[in-house]
Scaffold this motif. Structure first.
Motif, PDB file in Angstrom:
ATOM      1  N   GLU A  24      26.209  16.575 -17.716  1.00  0.00           N
ATOM      2  CA  GLU A  24      27.258  16.688 -16.705  1.00  0.00           C
ATOM      3  C   GLU A  24      27.338  15.398 -15.886  1.00  0.00           C
ATOM      4  OE1 GLU A  24      30.247  18.986 -14.564  1.00  0.00           O
ATOM      5  OE2 GLU A  24      29.274  19.242 -16.504  1.00  0.00           O
ATOM      6  N   SER A  27      28.985  12.726 -17.979  1.00  0.00           N
ATOM      7  CA  SER A  27      30.410  12.993 -18.201  1.00  0.00           C
ATOM      8  C   SER A  27      31.256  12.557 -17.016  1.00  0.00           C
ATOM      9  CB  SER A  27      30.628  14.483 -18.487  1.00  0.00           C
ATOM     10  OG  SER A  27      30.484  15.257 -17.306  1.00  0.00           O
ATOM     11  N   ARG A  57      31.191  22.401 -24.247  1.00  0.00           N
ATOM     12  CA  ARG A  57      31.625  22.069 -22.876  1.00  0.00           C
ATOM     13  C   ARG A  57      32.208  20.668 -22.760  1.00  0.00           C
ATOM     14  NH1 ARG A  57      31.260  23.751 -17.686  1.00  0.00           N
ATOM     15  NH2 ARG A  57      31.082  22.137 -16.093  1.00  0.00           N
ATOM     16  N   TYR A  58      31.728  19.736 -23.578  1.00  0.00           N
ATOM     17  CA  TYR A  58      32.122  18.334 -23.426  1.00  0.00           C
ATOM     18  C   TYR A  58      32.823  17.822 -24.678  1.00  0.00           C
ATOM     19  CZ  TYR A  58      28.695  18.906 -19.747  1.00  0.00           C
ATOM     20  OH  TYR A  58      28.011  19.380 -18.663  1.00  0.00           O
ATOM     21  N   LEU A 328      24.480  24.655 -13.697  1.00  0.00           N
ATOM     22  CA  LEU A 328      24.992  23.381 -13.180  1.00  0.00           C
ATOM     23  C   LEU A 328      24.978  23.349 -11.654  1.00  0.00           C
ATOM     24  CD1 LEU A 328      27.960  22.757 -15.632  1.00  0.00           C
ATOM     25  CD2 LEU A 328      25.846  21.445 -15.461  1.00  0.00           C
ATOM     26  N   ARG A 355      37.100  15.311 -16.823  1.00  0.00           N
ATOM     27  CA  ARG A 355      35.837  15.610 -16.160  1.00  0.00           C
ATOM     28  C   ARG A 355      35.521  14.570 -15.080  1.00  0.00           C
ATOM     29  NH1 ARG A 355      32.826  19.568 -17.102  1.00  0.00           N
ATOM     30  NH2 ARG A 355      33.891  20.008 -19.049  1.00  0.00           N
ATOM     31  N   HIS A 359      35.136  15.553 -11.163  1.00  0.00           N
ATOM     32  CA  HIS A 359      33.958  15.184 -10.386  1.00  0.00           C
ATOM     33  C   HIS A 359      34.345  14.395  -9.145  1.00  0.00           C
ATOM     34  CE1 HIS A 359      30.188  13.531  -9.075  1.00  0.00           C
ATOM     35  NE2 HIS A 359      30.622  12.317  -9.300  1.00  0.00           N
TER      36      HIS A 359
END
Length: 679
Positions: A24, A27, A57-58, A328, A355, A359
């Protein structure tokens, strides 16, 4: 090589949480991500569970797997290190940053020592984050020694150690100063290791008699088997408890359901043993008491169910999205991402991925907390979003709706709404005050106090008046209302900011490789040239506020100077107005949509925006709305909006089918808008 090598020292460290958290982090920094598993738990032909989670997820540009644990222990260590390092470097060439997953639990069990990870990480040259398990530690001294030992092992092998993460440590554990690198303590979170009701059902071959499918994802934090009177049994009932009882104990079943309905406990579910099923009358009562609580039936006895439950453990997987979200949030709460990210830098790129954009939103929203009102507090998606907003620290919240309905729904879904204010517009004492103010503001339109009082029972009007009165900094609606209904009170009451030529609407469109702004997507059916120019400049300022370099494409059906027609001439005049009023902005037009987004043979010579546009201004509302709707149907696109530009205070809408994450992001957008005056 830019990236992170995630290495585990010892067993039972809960490595998947850390690996997910590190991915995460990456990303949020780069566009093209890769992951390489050195030694996998999976046997030949089986999927690696962690890789499957990350791929779900990615958007990964490169994925690689080295060897199985069985193959690793049969190969000369030095030869294997050389081979894995070469493969890892090949994968790294296909991405901007690589997460390298160290030796798996099976590899450790097979005899691979942590020193293998240290030598491999040194060979690859990737900075290391060391994960140590703290589940069995006895105190801070023991954790501190494990941290030092982990750091020593890798640093002596020639590795750069970014940090050590002690995972699954006791709550409120503290370490003293003097550690060689940053150390983060991640407490044990029982929910992440807990099996779900669905896992229990599969283990004991149970069928669902009652409750909705969503209930099968509830976490089982413990169990209680009947054998006592009902009052004694109820004293043992706790949140997350799985009740194990024969099907003929109607008193236990109804007592459990009544406790859940009353909110005194939120059991995970009920397993009825020995094949007994409750009578029809009991099941009818059950369906009225609490329709969501899962009730299972199995032929096994209570001892067998309890034994199976003791052998189960939960896992963070794509099927259990609530565990992914919880993991997360837990990682982000205890691991300071900035400390790790500071060593990574950022790959220069004009493109801001979805993403990365999300963020940035959350990061900026948390810097100066704002109070946002969610008008549709009874909507299940809004409730789930509120839970995430609270856990991520995005904003302070007020939910509008009936308090008993909201609290009950949150209880059923296992959501934590503490510190979130709940107001019912129909019963709030603010309604009378707001109605008097609203009647005065709309008096020129013939508004009466009685009519205003009726309108202020509506959550969109009530929430808008909260913003107008300064009780909240902004509002988000639209999940259960048409966009026009959600934003109309804001246009009537909040109105345009001083100096703003007009209020317009724009939507962020997050694609896999970039984020762009579409305008106007909600207010102006066919703006003239001056209004188009104003929309373009306002949208560019919005893009700048959210970290997007504005490159404006003024769209029509034709590119370049050769086109003709009403729309083309109107857009050409708008481009000249933008250049005159805001000469610092990059703008081009008339230009086609496909040319602006992807370049092409018909791109105007030397166009500064062809293939690189970040702000797309459509010639009319019908085209803009059609483009937004098309984007909403694409699997690789996420649309946030419309957000209103030029309002004195931020009020925004999500689409009717918005996901939980889209609502969270729109709350963050609104919070960021509320941090500074409107342009």
């Amino acid at each position: 090589m830019q990236g992170i090598y995630a290495a585990t020292v010892g067993r039972g460290a809960g490595r998947r949480l850390v690996e997910l958290g590190l991915m995460e982090l990456l990303s949020r920094r780069v566009e093209r991500l890769g992951v390489y598993r050195t030694v996998t738990d999976a046997e030949d032909g089986e999927p690696d569970r962690t890789l499957e989670l990350l791929k779900s997820r990615y958007r990964l540009s490169a994925v690689g797997i080295g060897v199985t644990a069985r193959e690793a222990v049969r190969t000369d260590a030095e030869d294997l290190i050389t081979r894995l390092a070469e493969e890892c470097e090949a994968v790294a060439e296909e991405c901007d940053a690589l997460l390298v997953l160290g030796v798996s639990a099976a590899g450790m069990s097979a005899g691979l020592e942590p020193s293998f990870d240290a030598r491999l990480a040194a060979k690859i040259g990737t900075p290391v984050t060391v994960v140590v398990g703290g589940r069995r530690v006895r105190g801070p001294e023991e954790v501190a020694e494990a941290v030092r030992a982990g750091h020593r092992l890798f640093s002596e092998a020639g590795c750069t150690v970014l940090a050590v993460i002690a995972n699954r440590v006791p709550e409120r554990l503290r370490l003293g100063p003097g550690l060689p690198v940053p150390c983060f303590l991640v407490p044990e979170k029982p929910e992440l290791a807990a099996p779900t009701v669905g896992q229990v059902a599969a283990a004991v071959h149970a069928t669902r008699l009652h409750g909705d499918p969503e209930g099968m994802h509830r976490d089982v934090l413990g169990f209680v088997a009947d054998g006592a009177t009902l009052p004694v049994f109820l004293d043992q009932l706790r949140d997350g408890t799985l009740v194990i009882t024969p099907g003929d104990r109607a008193d236990v079943l109804l007592g459990t359901l009544a406790a859940d309905a009353a909110g005194t406990a939120r059991p995970a579910g009920v397993v009825l043993t020995l094949g007994h099923k409750p009578p029809v009358k009991v099941r009818e009562i059950a369906s009225r008491l609490t329709p969501r609580l899962p009730v299972l039936s199995t032929e096994a006895d209570g001892f067998a169910v309890a034994a199976a439950l003791r052998g189960l453990s939960g896992r963070i997987s794509p099927k259990e999205q609530h565990k992914v979200d919880a993991a997360l949030a837990h990682f982000g709460e205890h691991v300071h991402a900035g400390v790790l990210a500071g060593h990574l830098g950022r790959t220069p790129t004009e493109r801001i991925t979805a993403r990365m954009f999300e963020h940035t939103l959350v990061e900026r929203a948390t810097t100066v907390r704002r109070h946002i009102v969610l008008a549709e507090g009874e909507d299940e998606r809004v409730l789930r979003a509120a839970d995430l907003v609270r856990r991520r620290g995005v904003a302070d919240l007020t939910l509008l709706g009936r308090a008993d309905v909201i609290r009950r729904a949150a209880h059923d879904m296992g959501l934590d709404l503490r510190d979130i204010r709940v107001l019912d517009p129909l019963t709030s004492p603010l309604r009378d005050t707001f109605a008097r103010t609203y009647a005065l503001l709309r008096e020129h339109r013939g508004m009466t106090l009685r009519h205003a009082l009726d309108l202020l029972g509506d959550p969109n009007h009530f929430g808008t008046m909260m913003v107008h009165a300064g009780i909240a900094h902004g509002m988000v609606s639209g999940a259960a209302h048409a966009t026009s209904v959600a934003i109309r009170p804001a246009l009537q009451v909040v109105k345009a900011a001083p100096g703003a030529a007009a209020v317009s609407a724009a939507s962020f469109v997050c694609l896999a490789d970039r984020t762009v702004l579409f305008a106007d997507c909600g207010l102006h059916p066919c703006p003239d040239a001056d209004r188009l120019a104003d929309i373009a400049v306002t949208s560019a300022r919005t893009a700048e506020r959210f970290g997007i370099e504005p490159r404006i494409a003024m769209l029509t059906y034709s590119s370049g100077p050769t086109g003709a027609g009403g729309d083309v001439e109107r857009v050409r005049a708008a481009v000249e107005a933008v250049r005159a009023n805001a000469p610092e902005l990059v703008v081009d037009g008339p230009i086609r949509y496909d040319t602006a987004m992807g370049g092409g043979s018909d791109a105007p010579g030397g166009s500064p925006v062809a293939g690189r546009a970040t702000v797309l201004v459509f010639p009319d509302l019908e085209v803009a709305d059609g483009a937004c709707q098309t984007m909403r149907t694409r699997s690789d696109a996420t649309v946030y909006g419309p957000l209103l530009q030029g309002l004195r205070l931020p009020v925004n809408a999500v689409c009717r089918d918005a996901t939980v994450e889209e609502i969270v992001s729109m709350v963050a957008v609104t919070a960021v808008q509320a941090q500074a005056p409107a342009d």
